[in-house]
Design a protein around this motif. Sequence first.
Motif, mmCIF file in Angstrom:
data_model
loop_
_atom_site.group_PDB
_atom_site.id
_atom_site.type_symbol
_atom_site.label_atom_id
_atom_site.label_comp_id
_atom_site.label_asym_id
_atom_site.label_seq_id
_atom_site.Cartn_x
_atom_site.Cartn_y
_atom_site.Cartn_z
ATOM 1 N N LEU A 160 0.825 -1.214 0.000
ATOM 2 C CA LEU A 160 0.000 0.000 0.000
ATOM 3 C C LEU A 160 0.859 1.264 0.000
ATOM 4 O O LEU A 160 0.511 2.256 -0.634
ATOM 5 N N VAL A 184 -15.648 0.817 -1.061
ATOM 6 C CA VAL A 184 -14.600 -0.157 -0.757
ATOM 7 C C VAL A 184 -14.808 -0.724 0.642
ATOM 8 O O VAL A 184 -14.746 -1.936 0.858
ATOM 9 N N ARG A 185 -15.067 0.155 1.590
ATOM 10 C CA ARG A 185 -15.287 -0.270 2.984
ATOM 11 C C ARG A 185 -16.458 -1.250 3.054
ATOM 12 O O ARG A 185 -16.377 -2.299 3.680
ATOM 13 N N THR A 198 -13.896 -1.311 9.873
ATOM 14 C CA THR A 198 -12.909 -0.800 8.933
ATOM 15 C C THR A 198 -12.134 -1.981 8.363
ATOM 16 O O THR A 198 -11.719 -2.855 9.113
ATOM 17 N N PRO A 199 -11.917 -2.004 7.048
ATOM 18 C CA PRO A 199 -11.159 -3.124 6.481
ATOM 19 C C PRO A 199 -9.708 -3.095 6.951
ATOM 20 O O PRO A 199 -9.143 -2.032 7.188
ATOM 21 N N GLU A 228 -6.710 -6.945 3.483
ATOM 22 C CA GLU A 228 -7.842 -6.879 2.552
ATOM 23 C C GLU A 228 -7.705 -5.692 1.594
ATOM 24 O O GLU A 228 -7.981 -5.804 0.396
ATOM 25 N N LEU A 229 -7.276 -4.546 2.123
ATOM 26 C CA LEU A 229 -7.109 -3.363 1.275
ATOM 27 C C LEU A 229 -6.031 -3.580 0.218
ATOM 28 O O LEU A 229 -6.210 -3.200 -0.943
ATOM 29 N N TYR A 240 -7.394 -5.886 -2.463
ATOM 30 C CA TYR A 240 -8.363 -5.156 -3.287
ATOM 31 C C TYR A 240 -7.629 -4.238 -4.264
ATOM 32 O O TYR A 240 -7.957 -4.190 -5.453
ATOM 33 N N VAL A 242 -8.579 3.640 -1.497
ATOM 34 C CA VAL A 242 -7.921 2.537 -0.797
ATOM 35 C C VAL A 242 -6.767 3.077 0.047
ATOM 36 O O VAL A 242 -6.593 2.684 1.203
ATOM 37 N N LEU A 259 -8.157 4.819 3.112
ATOM 38 C CA LEU A 259 -8.616 3.817 4.076
ATOM 39 C C LEU A 259 -7.433 3.131 4.768
ATOM 40 O O LEU A 259 -7.496 2.839 5.961
ATOM 41 N N ALA A 260 -6.362 2.893 4.022
ATOM 42 C CA ALA A 260 -5.187 2.245 4.612
ATOM 43 C C ALA A 260 -4.552 3.119 5.688
ATOM 44 O O ALA A 260 -4.047 2.606 6.687
ATOM 45 N N SER A 280 -6.683 2.537 8.734
ATOM 46 C CA SER A 280 -6.986 1.149 9.064
ATOM 47 C C SER A 280 -6.263 0.709 10.325
ATOM 48 O O SER A 280 -5.104 1.038 10.549
#
Length: 125
Positions: free
Chosen positions: A17, A49-50, A59-60, A64-65, A68, A105, A108-109, A112
Amino acid sequence: MGWLSGARQADYARRDLRVLAERLHAAGLSTSALGPAQLAGLDQHAAAVRDALTTGRGTPGVVELAAYAQGALDAAAEAGWTPETHATVPACATTEWIVLRLLAVCVLAETSADDVPDIDPLLFT
């Protein structure tokens, strides 16, 4: 020893990521370059995405992120787009979609929680 393999997976996912975020940034693609409408779209992509990864709960995780993101990158590459070719590919709805999805993504990372609790294995010896 399952926690060890989970920790290793999380480390690899965080690395992947981070590399993705660096590739996007090097291509001039970052959240700071987005206008208000694109920021709203980014918010919608993050929610999608979540929801896809957590079925609407929580939260993913980074594993997983990263998976994806890799799937999205693979599909984009099949269509002829990569962060490095972004400037040379004609802009269209598809390229804007993939950029917003990958930026989502990355956002979110950043927020996360780790997939693996921070446990010192030496406590159990």
